[in-house]
Design a protein around this motif. Structure first.
Motif, PDB file in Angstrom:
ATOM      1  N   ALA B 188      34.252  33.267  45.628  1.00 10.60           N
ATOM      2  CA  ALA B 188      34.941  33.908  46.223  1.00 10.60           C
ATOM      3  C   ALA B 188      35.550  33.313  46.594  1.00 10.60           C
ATOM      4  O   ALA B 188      37.284  33.316  47.121  1.00 10.60           O
ATOM      5  CB  ALA B 188      33.079  34.313  47.125  1.00 10.60           C
ATOM      6  N   GLY B 192      39.657  34.563  46.441  1.00 11.33           N
ATOM      7  CA  GLY B 192      40.296  34.214  48.072  1.00 11.33           C
ATOM      8  C   GLY B 192      41.358  33.733  48.352  1.00 11.33           C
ATOM      9  O   GLY B 192      42.321  34.427  48.591  1.00 11.33           O
ATOM     10  N   ARG B 196      45.846  34.982  47.973  1.00  5.85           N
ATOM     11  CA  ARG B 196      46.369  34.359  48.869  1.00  5.85           C
ATOM     12  C   ARG B 196      47.584  34.287  48.508  1.00  5.85           C
ATOM     13  O   ARG B 196      48.049  33.336  49.252  1.00  5.85           O
ATOM     14  CB  ARG B 196      45.889  34.103  49.860  1.00  5.85           C
ATOM     15  N   SER B 277      40.562  44.632  49.416  1.00  3.69           N
ATOM     16  CA  SER B 277      40.598  43.238  49.130  1.00  3.69           C
ATOM     17  C   SER B 277      39.001  42.842  48.476  1.00  3.69           C
ATOM     18  O   SER B 277      38.446  43.867  48.135  1.00  3.69           O
ATOM     19  CB  SER B 277      40.424  43.463  50.534  1.00  3.69           C
ATOM     20  N   MET B 278      38.997  41.546  47.884  1.00  4.01           N
ATOM     21  CA  MET B 278      38.030  40.829  47.161  1.00  4.01           C
ATOM     22  C   MET B 278      36.967  41.060  48.087  1.00  4.01           C
ATOM     23  O   MET B 278      35.681  40.783  47.866  1.00  4.01           O
ATOM     24  CB  MET B 278      38.098  39.424  47.067  1.00  4.01           C
ATOM     25  N   ILE B 279      36.716  40.311  49.231  1.00  3.89           N
ATOM     26  CA  ILE B 279      36.175  40.478  50.726  1.00  3.89           C
ATOM     27  C   ILE B 279      34.882  41.841  50.131  1.00  3.89           C
ATOM     28  O   ILE B 279      33.899  42.038  50.242  1.00  3.89           O
ATOM     29  CB  ILE B 279      36.983  40.283  52.028  1.00  3.89           C
TER      30      ILE B 279
END
Lengths: 511, 345
Positions: B188, B192, B196, B277-279
């Motif tokens: 992750a 992440g 970015r 978003s990945m989160i």
């Protein structure tokens, strides 16, 4: 003037088709319209002008039933109405042709005109009746049935013809007023003439037209009265005959037309050639010889389909040159992808901002650094620090933070596109219709930018359909027709001289 | 416009950005976890929370991979079949011999990357819609496993393989920190950071508008192909965890592609690309796992799971569509024509 004008609807005692009184509208606590009054008379062409963000579209949408006013009244034919939905407005004869058409591409003209209210026979759709009714409407507007048959698929029609279908659709509702939002934004020269004649036909039928446009020439050609909005306030409504373009621009932006095109501040073009083509061609264009020098703006004129956009795309490697040579700053290369063109120092502001220029759901910053991220990832972080400065030098104004670009006005979107390219420090800027659909203030920012880049030693290739800006900005103008350069002129030939070359009426004589 | 309004606008914009699309899924996750804890207070103990996270880790890894592909505007339906194929492949090749574990792990990662590469190249260069490409890949892998094993997988995984899925680092309080959790967290963080980086931004921009991306110099085919390769590699990591945790059957990966897509969609990531978003996708995976756990707690029959999954995916997309149709991200912007220039330009 009302006593001398023979046209109907210009007399003050006539009941207006539409009267808006004290319209107030706000979104999320931001006031967009502050009590606007306007009336439109039968058979009148009423222009609605103002910068982007002035509230034109919102006012139009209140009238069309898309938005509901927070305060104020809407009267149609003297009776107060409340439209909760565009269908109610249509039923009352208030119809709208939006900039983006609402047509089904795989359906025929007739099916689109009567979509959702097809004539019935024994509970089934009666296609013959539908076709007859559509043909009658087309005939009534003086449209040649061979050119636009009710059976044509909409996808096979030109943009101008699709617009006609929208207008026919509006007429099928027995329209008393047709609101047109930037109707010529997507049209080429000859197609604009068709729209003009259509507007005049509608006018003769007593239909009122509310005409929203940025193009002053059209407004003065067509309209009877002009309403000017600024920041959601009514500035004035005037008879077109009693005003001038200069006064109108002053009313819109508080600046006169005299300073519309910025003067150059540097010494003019140098002798360094930054972009050179000789004998260049591909499937779309042929035999293009062209040189752009540092500090020079070369205008490219031509009708729609003359090969201007194809030239830009060939330069940028999207549809590469197959013949001839291309030099950028003296180095010979033929880009076969946008990436190669960028690496060579080219920048292309595309004609279609939304489809080709922006990722609409990404933020201003993401868009502005996309070229850096894609082509120069190693220096992207460092170079992207220039973006805020570049944006403010373009007079970019965002409400707060870093909004997604889809929420910006057309002018601000274009500034994001320009920033995306400027941050790559290109040597040659190729601008394809950079001022299309943006307001006067944003146009001025584009013109200023072009002058700045010239002063900084860049070359600019400036493609435009709007002759005044070509004549006002370019050092020289090359004219394209049928994929070839057919001539080169300077501003002193005037609009007629350029048009004659572009249309081919004078070309043969000169050649 | 007053500076006060501008400032409150800026604050609202920031809040909006921090929570955009993720608030709902985190709220759902918390609610479900609270309900489980109310029904079964022992769930809140560190050890059982760790067990929950260990079970959720493979789905988190799969969801991250699926997120990369979905945000680029594509689908990867082949990940479930890839997990199944990888587990069967590992069992057969290792055959209980611990000394073969490391070479086989390497071979699996290569295999996963190759499957992703093929998916990506067929989709981008041959212009086959990814829905079809990866559906075809699903069938190819599914059939190949059946053909190879004759229906029943043979061999066995060695313990040093299985420890990735069920072992952990012993420590106080937590009792054991699962390797699966460590791996999921590392992935992750890595992805992440990637999102970015320039590559991540071009990936999302490509999903939003690939024409504009291509005009900006993005090599659209390459960006998307890399997303598929990463999805294949991450599916392989998930396979390693699942194989260790659940053991070897030919059905081990069945339906996982839909679980992964459900998790991503639950996280508010928009099918079609460019948004999410990945989160949020990770939160979606955790929420999915928590909902399953809740149903176990309620002793619902496992046969009801597919029905549940179907309802979740439809409800999540319907919710997202409703949010989307509300238009401008609330406080950030007023309305199209109110536009962003409060003063004349």
């Amino acid at each position: 003037m009302s006593t001398t004008d023979p046209r109907p609807g210009t007399h003050d005692d006539v009941v207006p088709v539409v009267r808006l009184t004290g319209i107030v509208k706000s979104f999320f606590g931001v006031d967009v319209l502050h009590g606007v009054d306007m009336d439109v008379r039968p058979g009148e062409v009423h222009a609605l002008v103002g910068e982007n963000g002035a509230g034109k579209s919102t006012l139009m949408k209140v009238l069309a039933g898309v938005h509901q006013a927070d305060a104020g009244t809407v009267e149609v034919g003297g009776e107060e109405v409340t439209f909760d939905h565009p269908l109610q407005a249509q039923a009352a004869g208030v119809t709208t042709v939006f900039q983006e058409f609402n047509l089904l591409p795989e359906r025929t003209v007739a099916e689109n005109v009567y979509l959702g209210r097809e004539p019935r026979r024994r509970r089934l759709v009666d296609p013959r009746q539908m076709r007859r009714d559509t043909a009658a409407l087309l005939d009534d507007l003086g449209i040649d049935p061979d050119a636009l048959s009710p059976d044509r698929r909409v996808a096979s029609l030109s943009v101008a013809q699709q617009q006609v279908v929208e207008i026919v659709k509006a007429m099928s509702f027995d329209a008393r007023i047709i609101c047109m939002d930037e109707p010529t934004a997507a049209l080429a020269g000859a197609e604009v003439d068709l729209l003009y004649s259509l507007v005049r036909t509608l006018q003769e039928r007593g239909v009122a037209i509310l005409y929203v446009s940025h193009r002053l020439v059209e407004i003065f050609d067509l309209s009877d009265r002009i309403t000017v909005l600024k920041d959601g306030h009514l500035v004035q409504t005037v008879d077109t005959a009693d005003t001038t373009p200069d006064e109108l621009v002053s009313a819109m932006v508080g600046r006169s037309l005299g300073t519309y095109f910025p003067e150059r501040t540097d010494g003019g073009p140098t002798d360094d050639v930054v972009l050179e083509l000789s004998g260049a061609g591909n499937h779309d264009i042929d035999d293009v010889d062209l040189a752009v020098r540092a500090g020079e703006i070369v205008g490219v004129a031509g009708l729609q389909g003359s090969g201007r956009t194809e030239l830009a795309q060939a330069l940028f490697g999207v549809r590469p040159f197959l013949r001839g040579t291309m030099r950028v700053g003296g180095t010979e290369l033929t880009p076969t992808s946008a990436r190669e063109a960028v690496a060579a120092g080219l920048a292309l502001v595309t004609e279609d901002r939304k489809a080709e220029g922006l990722a609409l759901e990404q933020t201003v910053t993401s868009n502005a650094r996309l070229v850096l991220d894609a082509v120069m990832p190693k220096t992207s972080n460092r170079r992207s620090r220039d973006i805020p400065g570049i944006l403010s030098s373009l007079d970019f104004r965002a409400s707060s933070g870093d909004p997604e670009v889809r929420f910006l006005s057309g002018g601000n979107q274009q500034k994001v596109v320009l920033a995306k390219w400027l941050v790559t420090e290109p040597a040659v800027l190729v601008l394809d219709e950079p001022t299309r659909g943006i307001d006067v203030g944003a146009k001025r920012a584009v013109y200023d930018l072009m002058r700045d880049r010239c002063a900084a030693g860049n070359g600019v290739l400036f493609i435009s359909s709007e002759l005044p800006e070509l004549l006002g900005m370019a050092d020289r103008i090359v004219v394209m027709r049928d994929g070839r350069l057919v001539g080169e002129v300077t501003a002193d030939v005037g609009e007629e001289g350029v048009m004659a070359l572009a249309a081919g009426t004078a070309g043969e004589v000169a050649a | 416009m007053s500076s006060l309004r501008e400032r409150s606008g800026a604050a609202a914009g920031l809040l909006n950005r921090l929570t955009s699309g993720t608030a709902t899924i985190f709220a759902l996750l918390v609610v479900v976890l609270v309900v489980i804890t109310i029904l079964n207070p022992t769930f809140a103990r560190p050890a059982s929370l760790m067990a929950f996270l260990r079970a959720a880790a493979p789905l988190v890894v799969l969801a991250i991979g699926q997120y990369l592909v979905i945000v680029s505007g594509e689908f990867d339906l082949s990940v479930g079949a890839l997990v199944g194929a990888q587990v069967v492949f590992a069992a057969k090749m290792i055959d209980g011999d611990p000394s073969r574990t490391w070479p086989v792990l390497a071979a699996m990662l290569v295999l996963g990357a190759v499957v992703g590469l093929v998916n990506g190249l067929i989709t981008t260069l041959l212009k086959v819609p990814s829905f079809i490409t990866t559906l075809g890949m699903l069938l190819v892998l599914f059939g190949a496993v059946r053909l190879w094993t004759g229906g029943a997988p043979t061999g066995a995984l060695a313990d040093n393989f299985r420890t990735w899925g069920r072992g952990g680092i012993d420590m106080p309080v937590l009792r054991q920190l699962p390797w699966a959790l460590v791996i999921a967290v590392v992935i992750a963080i890595a992805v992440g950071l990637l999102m970015r980086a320039p590559w991540g931004r071009t990936l999302v921009a490509t999903g939003d508008n690939d024409t504009a991306a291509s005009f900006a110099g993005v090599r659209v085919w390459r960006v998307r192909t890399v997303a598929f390769v990463l999805s294949g590699v991450l599916a392989t990591v998930a396979a390693i965890l699942i194989g260790g945790f659940a053991g070897v059957t030919a059905q081990v990966g069945d339906g996982l592609e839909f679980v992964a897509i459900t998790a991503v969609v639950l996280g508010g990531v928009v099918l079609g690309g460019g948004r999410g978003s990945m989160i949020a996708a990770i939160a979606g995976a955790l929420a999915y796992q928590a909902i399953e756990r809740l149903f176990t707690q309620l002793a619902l029959p496992s046969t009801a799971r597919p029905t549940l999954q179907g309802i979740i995916i439809i409800a999540a997309v319907a919710w997202a569509a409703r949010e989307g149709s509300r238009g401008p991200g609330a406080a950030n912007t007023p309305a199209p024509d109110a536009s962003a220039d409060p003063a004349p330009a």
